[in-house]
Design a protein around this motif. Structure first.
Motif, PDB file in Angstrom:
ATOM      1  N   VAL A 188     -43.223 -22.051 -20.394  1.00 12.16           N
ATOM      2  CA  VAL A 188     -42.707 -20.987 -19.522  1.00 12.16           C
ATOM      3  C   VAL A 188     -41.460 -21.471 -18.781  1.00 12.16           C
ATOM      4  CG1 VAL A 188     -43.212 -19.633 -17.448  1.00 12.16           C
ATOM      5  CG2 VAL A 188     -44.903 -19.782 -19.282  1.00 12.16           C
ATOM      6  N   GLU A 189     -41.502 -22.685 -18.247  1.00  8.03           N
ATOM      7  CA  GLU A 189     -40.401 -23.192 -17.433  1.00  8.03           C
ATOM      8  C   GLU A 189     -39.170 -23.591 -18.249  1.00  8.03           C
ATOM      9  OE1 GLU A 189     -39.408 -26.705 -14.169  1.00  8.03           O
ATOM     10  OE2 GLU A 189     -41.497 -26.298 -14.713  1.00  8.03           O
ATOM     11  N   HIS A 190     -39.379 -24.300 -19.363  1.00  6.49           N
ATOM     12  CA  HIS A 190     -38.268 -24.876 -20.122  1.00  6.49           C
ATOM     13  C   HIS A 190     -38.032 -24.214 -21.484  1.00  6.49           C
ATOM     14  CE1 HIS A 190     -38.152 -28.078 -17.179  1.00  6.49           C
ATOM     15  NE2 HIS A 190     -39.434 -28.287 -17.374  1.00  6.49           N
ATOM     16  N   GLY A 191     -38.977 -23.409 -21.932  1.00  7.10           N
ATOM     17  CA  GLY A 191     -38.858 -22.799 -23.251  1.00  7.10           C
ATOM     18  C   GLY A 191     -39.601 -23.578 -24.326  1.00  7.10           C
ATOM     19  N   TRP A 192     -40.034 -24.784 -23.994  1.00  8.07           N
ATOM     20  CA  TRP A 192     -40.769 -25.605 -24.956  1.00  8.07           C
ATOM     21  C   TRP A 192     -41.408 -26.777 -24.226  1.00  8.07           C
ATOM     22  CZ3 TRP A 192     -39.563 -30.656 -26.926  1.00  8.07           C
ATOM     23  CH2 TRP A 192     -38.461 -31.252 -26.317  1.00  8.07           C
ATOM     24  N   TRP A 193     -42.245 -27.513 -24.954  1.00  8.66           N
ATOM     25  CA  TRP A 193     -42.929 -28.694 -24.437  1.00  8.66           C
ATOM     26  C   TRP A 193     -42.844 -29.779 -25.500  1.00  8.66           C
ATOM     27  CZ3 TRP A 193     -45.043 -30.367 -19.999  1.00  8.66           C
ATOM     28  CH2 TRP A 193     -45.927 -31.438 -20.041  1.00  8.66           C
ATOM     29  N   CYS A 194     -42.712 -31.009 -25.068  1.00 10.60           N
ATOM     30  CA  CYS A 194     -42.695 -32.155 -25.986  1.00 10.60           C
ATOM     31  C   CYS A 194     -44.017 -32.899 -25.877  1.00 10.60           C
ATOM     32  CB  CYS A 194     -41.544 -33.098 -25.638  1.00 10.60           C
ATOM     33  SG  CYS A 194     -41.464 -34.570 -26.692  1.00 10.60           S
ATOM     34  N   THR A 195     -44.695 -33.045 -26.992  1.00 12.42           N
ATOM     35  CA  THR A 195     -45.893 -33.879 -27.045  1.00 12.42           C
ATOM     36  C   THR A 195     -45.522 -35.187 -27.736  1.00 12.42           C
ATOM     37  OG1 THR A 195     -47.446 -32.041 -27.048  1.00 12.42           O
ATOM     38  CG2 THR A 195     -48.218 -34.094 -28.019  1.00 12.42           C
ATOM     39  N   SER A 196     -45.796 -36.283 -27.061  1.00 11.05           N
ATOM     40  CA  SER A 196     -45.534 -37.616 -27.606  1.00 11.05           C
ATOM     41  C   SER A 196     -46.857 -38.289 -27.914  1.00 11.05           C
ATOM     42  CB  SER A 196     -44.758 -38.468 -26.598  1.00 11.05           C
ATOM     43  OG  SER A 196     -43.506 -37.890 -26.340  1.00 11.05           O
ATOM     44  N   VAL A 197     -46.910 -38.947 -29.070  1.00 11.76           N
ATOM     45  CA  VAL A 197     -48.135 -39.604 -29.516  1.00 11.76           C
ATOM     46  C   VAL A 197     -47.814 -41.061 -29.840  1.00 11.76           C
ATOM     47  CG1 VAL A 197     -49.999 -39.596 -31.225  1.00 11.76           C
ATOM     48  CG2 VAL A 197     -48.974 -37.427 -30.476  1.00 11.76           C
ATOM     49  N   HIS A 198     -48.571 -41.956 -29.229  1.00 15.65           N
ATOM     50  CA  HIS A 198     -48.380 -43.393 -29.453  1.00 15.65           C
ATOM     51  C   HIS A 198     -49.720 -44.014 -29.802  1.00 15.65           C
ATOM     52  CE1 HIS A 198     -44.333 -43.158 -27.759  1.00 15.65           C
ATOM     53  NE2 HIS A 198     -44.863 -42.307 -26.902  1.00 15.65           N
ATOM     54  N   ASP A 199     -49.762 -44.780 -30.859  1.00 10.89           N
ATOM     55  CA  ASP A 199     -50.965 -45.502 -31.271  1.00 10.89           C
ATOM     56  C   ASP A 199     -51.087 -46.744 -30.390  1.00 10.89           C
ATOM     57  OD1 ASP A 199     -52.961 -46.976 -32.457  1.00 10.89           O
ATOM     58  OD2 ASP A 199     -52.130 -46.876 -34.476  1.00 10.89           O
ATOM     59  N   PRO A 200     -52.112 -46.834 -29.550  1.00 16.61           N
ATOM     60  CA  PRO A 200     -52.221 -47.989 -28.652  1.00 16.61           C
ATOM     61  C   PRO A 200     -52.336 -49.327 -29.398  1.00 16.61           C
ATOM     62  CG  PRO A 200     -54.203 -46.630 -28.541  1.00 16.61           C
ATOM     63  CD  PRO A 200     -53.214 -45.902 -29.403  1.00 16.61           C
ATOM     64  N   ARG A 201     -52.819 -49.299 -30.626  1.00 19.46           N
ATOM     65  CA  ARG A 201     -52.918 -50.539 -31.419  1.00 19.46           C
ATOM     66  C   ARG A 201     -51.599 -50.860 -32.119  1.00 19.46           C
ATOM     67  NH1 ARG A 201     -57.897 -47.896 -33.964  1.00 19.46           N
ATOM     68  NH2 ARG A 201     -56.134 -47.041 -35.050  1.00 19.46           N
ATOM     69  N   GLY A 202     -50.716 -49.869 -32.206  1.00 19.72           N
ATOM     70  CA  GLY A 202     -49.435 -50.080 -32.870  1.00 19.72           C
ATOM     71  C   GLY A 202     -49.525 -50.049 -34.384  1.00 19.72           C
ATOM     72  N   ASP A 203     -50.632 -49.521 -34.926  1.00 21.73           N
ATOM     73  CA  ASP A 203     -50.801 -49.457 -36.384  1.00 21.73           C
ATOM     74  C   ASP A 203     -50.007 -48.326 -37.022  1.00 21.73           C
ATOM     75  OD1 ASP A 203     -52.571 -51.580 -36.183  1.00 21.73           O
ATOM     76  OD2 ASP A 203     -54.351 -50.295 -36.184  1.00 21.73           O
ATOM     77  N   ALA A 204     -49.721 -47.304 -36.257  1.00 22.30           N
ATOM     78  CA  ALA A 204     -48.999 -46.143 -36.782  1.00 22.30           C
ATOM     79  C   ALA A 204     -47.757 -45.915 -35.920  1.00 22.30           C
ATOM     80  CB  ALA A 204     -49.893 -44.908 -36.741  1.00 22.30           C
ATOM     81  N   PRO A 205     -46.701 -45.370 -36.524  1.00 23.18           N
ATOM     82  CA  PRO A 205     -45.494 -45.129 -35.734  1.00 23.18           C
ATOM     83  C   PRO A 205     -45.718 -44.056 -34.672  1.00 23.18           C
ATOM     84  CG  PRO A 205     -45.240 -44.229 -37.947  1.00 23.18           C
ATOM     85  CD  PRO A 205     -46.541 -44.977 -37.927  1.00 23.18           C
ATOM     86  N   ALA A 206     -45.043 -44.229 -33.545  1.00 20.46           N
ATOM     87  CA  ALA A 206     -45.062 -43.205 -32.506  1.00 20.46           C
ATOM     88  C   ALA A 206     -44.337 -41.971 -33.034  1.00 20.46           C
ATOM     89  CB  ALA A 206     -44.370 -43.726 -31.256  1.00 20.46           C
ATOM     90  N   PHE A 207     -44.688 -40.827 -32.480  1.00 25.77           N
ATOM     91  CA  PHE A 207     -43.983 -39.606 -32.855  1.00 25.77           C
ATOM     92  C   PHE A 207     -44.011 -38.616 -31.712  1.00 25.77           C
ATOM     93  CE2 PHE A 207     -48.323 -39.071 -34.420  1.00 25.77           C
ATOM     94  CZ  PHE A 207     -48.653 -37.755 -34.157  1.00 25.77           C
ATOM     95  N   ALA A 208     -43.136 -37.625 -31.811  1.00 26.12           N
ATOM     96  CA  ALA A 208     -43.061 -36.556 -30.817  1.00 26.12           C
ATOM     97  C   ALA A 208     -42.793 -35.249 -31.551  1.00 26.12           C
ATOM     98  CB  ALA A 208     -41.958 -36.836 -29.808  1.00 26.12           C
ATOM     99  N   TYR A 209     -43.325 -34.176 -30.992  1.00 25.00           N
ATOM    100  CA  TYR A 209     -43.102 -32.871 -31.610  1.00 25.00           C
ATOM    101  C   TYR A 209     -42.966 -31.789 -30.552  1.00 25.00           C
ATOM    102  CZ  TYR A 209     -48.229 -32.290 -31.165  1.00 25.00           C
ATOM    103  OH  TYR A 209     -49.517 -32.210 -30.707  1.00 25.00           O
ATOM    104  N   LEU A 246     -39.083 -43.649 -33.228  1.00 25.87           N
ATOM    105  CA  LEU A 246     -38.075 -44.063 -32.257  1.00 25.87           C
ATOM    106  C   LEU A 246     -38.737 -44.176 -30.886  1.00 25.87           C
ATOM    107  CD1 LEU A 246     -35.141 -41.722 -33.385  1.00 25.87           C
ATOM    108  CD2 LEU A 246     -35.383 -44.176 -33.829  1.00 25.87           C
ATOM    109  N   PRO A 247     -38.070 -44.784 -29.901  1.00 26.19           N
ATOM    110  CA  PRO A 247     -38.644 -44.816 -28.551  1.00 26.19           C
ATOM    111  C   PRO A 247     -38.899 -43.402 -28.027  1.00 26.19           C
ATOM    112  CG  PRO A 247     -36.812 -46.353 -28.728  1.00 26.19           C
ATOM    113  CD  PRO A 247     -36.826 -45.542 -30.001  1.00 26.19           C
ATOM    114  N   GLY A 248     -39.957 -43.269 -27.239  1.00 27.07           N
ATOM    115  CA  GLY A 248     -40.401 -41.959 -26.769  1.00 27.07           C
ATOM    116  C   GLY A 248     -39.329 -41.124 -26.093  1.00 27.07           C
ATOM    117  N   GLN A 249     -38.583 -41.716 -25.172  1.00 33.16           N
ATOM    118  CA  GLN A 249     -37.553 -40.949 -24.468  1.00 33.16           C
ATOM    119  C   GLN A 249     -36.445 -40.495 -25.418  1.00 33.16           C
ATOM    120  OE1 GLN A 249     -36.424 -43.454 -21.096  1.00 33.16           O
ATOM    121  NE2 GLN A 249     -37.497 -42.012 -19.763  1.00 33.16           N
TER     122      GLN A 249
END
Length: 162
Positions: free
Chosen positions: A17-38, A56-59
């Motif tokens: 509502v505020e920005h027109g979209w939302w970013c969800t970031s997902v990080h594997d705490p073990r580091g076995d899978a690459p981080a991603f955002a959508y 890539l880095p989350g930000q």
């Protein structure tokens, strides 16, 4: 748009509502899978597909998705295999349509929730993957692309292996 049942779901709804979209970031705490955002909300706000990016880095991924949102809002229309400049400094990215077999909770859980369960839709949720190149502009499908760049970006544009 769904009704929120949790505080996190409410944050998503408020963000859209505020920005027109939302970013969800997902990080594997073990580091076995690459981080991603959508993205969540491009479809609702702009009538355009959602987007996902890996490795890539989350930000930075969040900033790339903001650049996609601005481009879509300005009238850019995505096509499979299209090169986009202006998403990452000094590098063009390529967008690839995510194969419907990969539009799953494993990768897009909150977007699926936001838009409603896929089985209730005539068409699966449309999503594009933003694929970035190596430092020497090699994409994962190029022979000279480093394995680390390939490993950081699962090819969601290919059918999922069963």
């Amino acid at each position: 748009m769904q009704q929120a049942e949790t505080a996190y779901e409410q944050k998503i709804l408020d963000g859209v509502v505020e920005h027109g979209w939302w970013c969800t970031s997902v990080h594997d705490p073990r580091g076995d899978a690459p981080a991603f955002a959508y993205s969540i909300g491009f479809t609702h706000t702009l009538g355009q597909p959602e987007f996902i990016i890996f490795g890539l880095p989350g930000q930075l991924m969040h900033g790339v998705l903001w650049n996609v949102f601005r481009a879509l809002k300005a009238g850019k229309r995505p096509e499979d295999g299209q090169r986009w400049s202006g998403l990452l400094d000094d590098y063009d990215c390529e967008i690839r349509r995510v194969h419907p077999s990969n539009v799953t909770p494993e990768y897009l859980n909150s977007a699926i929730w936001f838009h409603g369960a896929p089985e209730g839709q005539a068409q699966p949720l449309a999503v594009y993957q933003i694929v970035w190149p190596s430092l020497d502009n090699q994409f994962p499908w190029d022979d000279a692309c480093p394995q680390s760049v390939r490993d950081a970006q699962p090819p969601l544009y290919l059918a999922a292996a069963h």
